[in-house]
Scaffold this motif. Structure first.
Motif, PDB file in Angstrom:
ATOM      1  N   ARG A 219       2.706  -5.911  21.768  1.00 38.86           N
ATOM      2  CA  ARG A 219       2.909  -5.779  20.341  1.00 38.86           C
ATOM      3  C   ARG A 219       1.780  -5.142  19.727  1.00 38.86           C
ATOM      4  N   THR A 220       2.028  -4.551  18.424  1.00 36.73           N
ATOM      5  CA  THR A 220       1.009  -4.021  17.596  1.00 36.73           C
ATOM      6  C   THR A 220       0.654  -4.751  16.452  1.00 36.73           C
ATOM      7  N   ASP A 221      -0.801  -4.793  15.894  1.00 39.16           N
ATOM      8  CA  ASP A 221      -0.783  -5.395  14.680  1.00 39.16           C
ATOM      9  C   ASP A 221      -1.026  -4.293  13.580  1.00 39.16           C
ATOM     10  N   ALA A 222      -1.328  -4.898  12.329  1.00 42.82           N
ATOM     11  CA  ALA A 222      -1.104  -3.819  11.433  1.00 42.82           C
ATOM     12  C   ALA A 222      -1.982  -2.686  11.111  1.00 42.82           C
ATOM     13  N   LEU A 259       4.322 -11.817  23.987  1.00 46.41           N
ATOM     14  CA  LEU A 259       3.848 -12.201  22.863  1.00 46.41           C
ATOM     15  C   LEU A 259       4.399 -11.805  21.578  1.00 46.41           C
ATOM     16  N   THR A 260       3.876 -12.442  20.607  1.00 45.90           N
ATOM     17  CA  THR A 260       4.154 -11.850  19.222  1.00 45.90           C
ATOM     18  C   THR A 260       3.499 -12.638  18.220  1.00 45.90           C
ATOM     19  N   PHE A 261       3.526 -12.011  16.971  1.00 46.53           N
ATOM     20  CA  PHE A 261       2.639 -12.327  15.754  1.00 46.53           C
ATOM     21  C   PHE A 261       3.499 -13.352  14.930  1.00 46.53           C
ATOM     22  N   GLY A 262       2.799 -14.341  14.336  1.00 46.26           N
ATOM     23  CA  GLY A 262       3.462 -15.075  13.261  1.00 46.26           C
ATOM     24  C   GLY A 262       2.365 -16.053  12.451  1.00 46.26           C
ATOM     25  N   GLY A 263       2.914 -17.110  11.877  1.00 48.91           N
ATOM     26  CA  GLY A 263       2.066 -17.899  11.044  1.00 48.91           C
ATOM     27  C   GLY A 263       2.296 -17.443   9.828  1.00 48.91           C
ATOM     28  N   PRO A 264       1.673 -18.529   8.798  1.00 47.49           N
ATOM     29  CA  PRO A 264       1.872 -17.971   7.294  1.00 47.49           C
ATOM     30  C   PRO A 264       1.236 -16.798   6.808  1.00 47.49           C
ATOM     31  N   ASP A 265       0.265 -16.195   7.515  1.00 48.15           N
ATOM     32  CA  ASP A 265      -0.343 -15.039   7.332  1.00 48.15           C
ATOM     33  C   ASP A 265      -0.358 -13.973   8.387  1.00 48.15           C
ATOM     34  N   GLY A 266       0.693 -14.286   9.547  1.00 42.81           N
ATOM     35  CA  GLY A 266       0.875 -13.273  10.530  1.00 42.81           C
ATOM     36  C   GLY A 266      -0.202 -12.957  11.326  1.00 42.81           C
ATOM     37  N   ARG A 267      -1.304 -13.836  11.093  1.00 47.44           N
ATOM     38  CA  ARG A 267      -2.376 -13.589  12.209  1.00 47.44           C
ATOM     39  C   ARG A 267      -2.504 -14.748  13.361  1.00 47.44           C
ATOM     40  N   THR A 268      -1.318 -15.387  13.652  1.00 45.04           N
ATOM     41  CA  THR A 268      -1.312 -16.135  14.894  1.00 45.04           C
ATOM     42  C   THR A 268      -0.567 -15.374  15.920  1.00 45.04           C
ATOM     43  N   VAL A 269      -1.036 -15.356  17.129  1.00 44.92           N
ATOM     44  CA  VAL A 269      -0.419 -14.444  18.234  1.00 44.92           C
ATOM     45  C   VAL A 269       0.117 -15.902  19.073  1.00 44.92           C
ATOM     46  N   PHE A 270       1.449 -15.775  19.388  1.00 43.85           N
ATOM     47  CA  PHE A 270       2.012 -16.493  20.227  1.00 43.85           C
ATOM     48  C   PHE A 270       2.336 -15.883  21.494  1.00 43.85           C
ATOM     49  N   VAL A 271       2.062 -16.685  22.635  1.00 41.76           N
ATOM     50  CA  VAL A 271       2.280 -16.100  24.177  1.00 41.76           C
ATOM     51  C   VAL A 271       3.128 -17.083  24.688  1.00 41.76           C
ATOM     52  N   ARG A 286      -6.386  -9.940  11.985  1.00 46.25           N
ATOM     53  CA  ARG A 286      -5.383  -8.902  11.301  1.00 46.25           C
ATOM     54  C   ARG A 286      -4.016  -9.330  11.688  1.00 46.25           C
ATOM     55  N   PRO A 287      -3.404  -9.159  10.670  1.00 46.05           N
ATOM     56  CA  PRO A 287      -1.677  -9.552  11.147  1.00 46.05           C
ATOM     57  C   PRO A 287      -0.921  -8.347  11.749  1.00 46.05           C
ATOM     58  N   GLY A 288      -0.183  -8.920  12.409  1.00 46.59           N
ATOM     59  CA  GLY A 288       0.938  -8.150  13.287  1.00 46.59           C
ATOM     60  C   GLY A 288       1.624  -7.129  12.346  1.00 46.59           C
ATOM     61  N   ARG A 289       2.024  -6.117  13.048  1.00 50.28           N
ATOM     62  CA  ARG A 289       3.026  -5.154  12.337  1.00 50.28           C
ATOM     63  C   ARG A 289       4.244  -5.649  11.851  1.00 50.28           C
ATOM     64  N   GLU A 290       5.026  -6.666  12.815  1.00 54.46           N
ATOM     65  CA  GLU A 290       6.355  -6.950  12.274  1.00 54.46           C
ATOM     66  C   GLU A 290       6.259  -7.973  11.275  1.00 54.46           C
ATOM     67  N   PRO A 291       5.248  -8.916  11.071  1.00 56.04           N
ATOM     68  CA  PRO A 291       4.851  -9.740   9.840  1.00 56.04           C
ATOM     69  C   PRO A 291       5.077  -8.971   8.731  1.00 56.04           C
ATOM     70  N   CYS A 292       4.184  -7.790   8.637  1.00 56.71           N
ATOM     71  CA  CYS A 292       4.024  -7.008   7.483  1.00 56.71           C
ATOM     72  C   CYS A 292       5.195  -6.477   6.953  1.00 56.71           C
ATOM     73  N   PRO A 296       5.688  -8.058   2.947  1.00 57.83           N
ATOM     74  CA  PRO A 296       4.867  -6.967   3.188  1.00 57.83           C
ATOM     75  C   PRO A 296       3.561  -7.422   2.173  1.00 57.83           C
ATOM     76  N   ARG A 297       3.761  -8.707   1.438  1.00 59.29           N
ATOM     77  CA  ARG A 297       2.691  -9.217   0.518  1.00 59.29           C
ATOM     78  C   ARG A 297       1.580  -9.721   1.380  1.00 59.29           C
ATOM     79  N   MET A 298       1.751  -9.961   2.574  1.00 58.03           N
ATOM     80  CA  MET A 298       0.734 -10.645   3.349  1.00 58.03           C
ATOM     81  C   MET A 298      -0.262  -9.455   3.969  1.00 58.03           C
ATOM     82  N   CYS A 299       0.110  -8.274   3.699  1.00 56.77           N
ATOM     83  CA  CYS A 299      -0.387  -7.267   4.134  1.00 56.77           C
ATOM     84  C   CYS A 299      -0.939  -6.314   3.056  1.00 56.77           C
TER      85      CYS A 299
END
Length: 299
Positions: A219-222, A259-271, A286-292, A296-299
């Motif tokens: 996965r990619t981050d922002a 893996l994927t990104f999540g959490g309230p700010d998009g900065r938790t990596v779940f594996v 940094r947040p993940g691409r998909e949470p952004c 969009p407000r989190m990024c």
């Protein structure tokens, strides 16, 4: 099962705190396909038995059954679009399923007998899906599919053309601007980048290769960094867009599949962990691409 305190979370380049999120043995060895929706729910395939999807709600200490696929179908990659629709790659029956927001019943979004075994999914801002389609019995012959939504609300898929013969295509994701597709190959232990032009994969570029240990989901981050699961190495490699290795994050489990990104700010990596069959997590800067895309407000 305790949660990491805010003071213990990763900041900057300090070593992340790895946290086991679910009990061991909740999932089968086919644990895969983690995806997070806009409400923070984490979805993972093969909860307790094959062909199911588990759900881990925010703050929950264990997963619960979300839904089951029809008989003989087994999911792998999952993605969630901006409208909350969930897509599941079914490698056994050559389908991509979709589940509407607020529902649990899957329906066929796209099917093709030309699939080898659809594996992982990436989703663009406009809802276009890209599916890796490996042929694990052969070091070549892997495919990438591009799947778009038709006027009838069903998927329209085509095999993407490439000037390079693809290997065992596995992990897949997009750059933050949506112009580049990253694909990991299990046989070569390499990550490749392609410029997208409709159904064409252009300008193949080797991002990075590894001398040992199979590579799996990515996965990619922002900021465009690539997070790559290194199966059997027990790490997540963080790779800059230019291919330089920033670092490797050692994990509790030793067989990370995806893996994927999540959490309230998009900065938790779940594996997802094949060894132990559980989910673990760590924090990043940094947040993940998909949470952004979803918020969009989190990024």
């Amino acid at each position: 099962m305790c949660r990491p305190s805010r003071a213990s979370e990763q900041r900057g380049r300090r070593s992340p705190v790895r946290q086991q999120e679910t009990p061991e043995g909740e999932y089968t060895p086919g644990i895969e396909g983690p995806a997070v929706d806009a409400s923070g729910n984490l979805y993972v395939v093969n909860f307790q038995r094959s062909g199911t999807i588990g759900k881990l709600a925010p703050g929950a200490l264990q997963s619960e059954l979300f839904t089951s696929l029809p008989a003989d179908s087994i999911g792998n990659g999952i993605r969630v679009d901006r409208q909350g629709r969930m897509y599941i790659a079914d490698f056994k029956k050559h389908n991509v399923w979709v589940i509407a927001p607020g529902e649990t019943a899957p329906r066929i979004y796209f099917h093709s007998d030309q699939f080898n075994q659809p594996n992982d999914l990436a989703i663009a801002a406009d809802g276009t899906l890209y599916a890796s389609d490996p042929r694990f019995a052969s070091p070549s012959g892997g495919q990438i599919w591009r799947i778009t939504r038709g006027a009838d609300d069903k998927g329209r898929g085509e095999v993407m053309s490439s000037t390079r013969r693809l290997g065992v295509t596995n992990g897949i994701d997009l750059s933050p601007d949506g112009a580049t597709l990253y694909v990991s190959e299990s046989n070569s232990r390499q990550v490749w980048a392609y410029r997208l032009d409709g159904s064409k994969l252009l300008n193949p570029r080797l991002v990075r290769g590894f001398a040992d240990f199979e590579v799996d989901g990515l996965r990619t981050d922002a900021s465009g960094r690539i997070y790559l699961a290194r199966l059997s190495a027990g790490t997540i490699a963080i790779i800059a867009p230019d291919g330089s290795l920033e670092r490797e994050v050692p994990l509790r489990g030793k067989q990370p599949t995806n893996l994927t990104f999540g959490g309230p700010d998009g900065r938790t990596v779940f594996v997802t962990q094949k060894e132990g069959r559980f989910i673990e997590a760590f924090r990043v800067d940094r947040p993940g691409r998909e949470p952004c895309l979803q918020m969009p407000r989190m990024c």
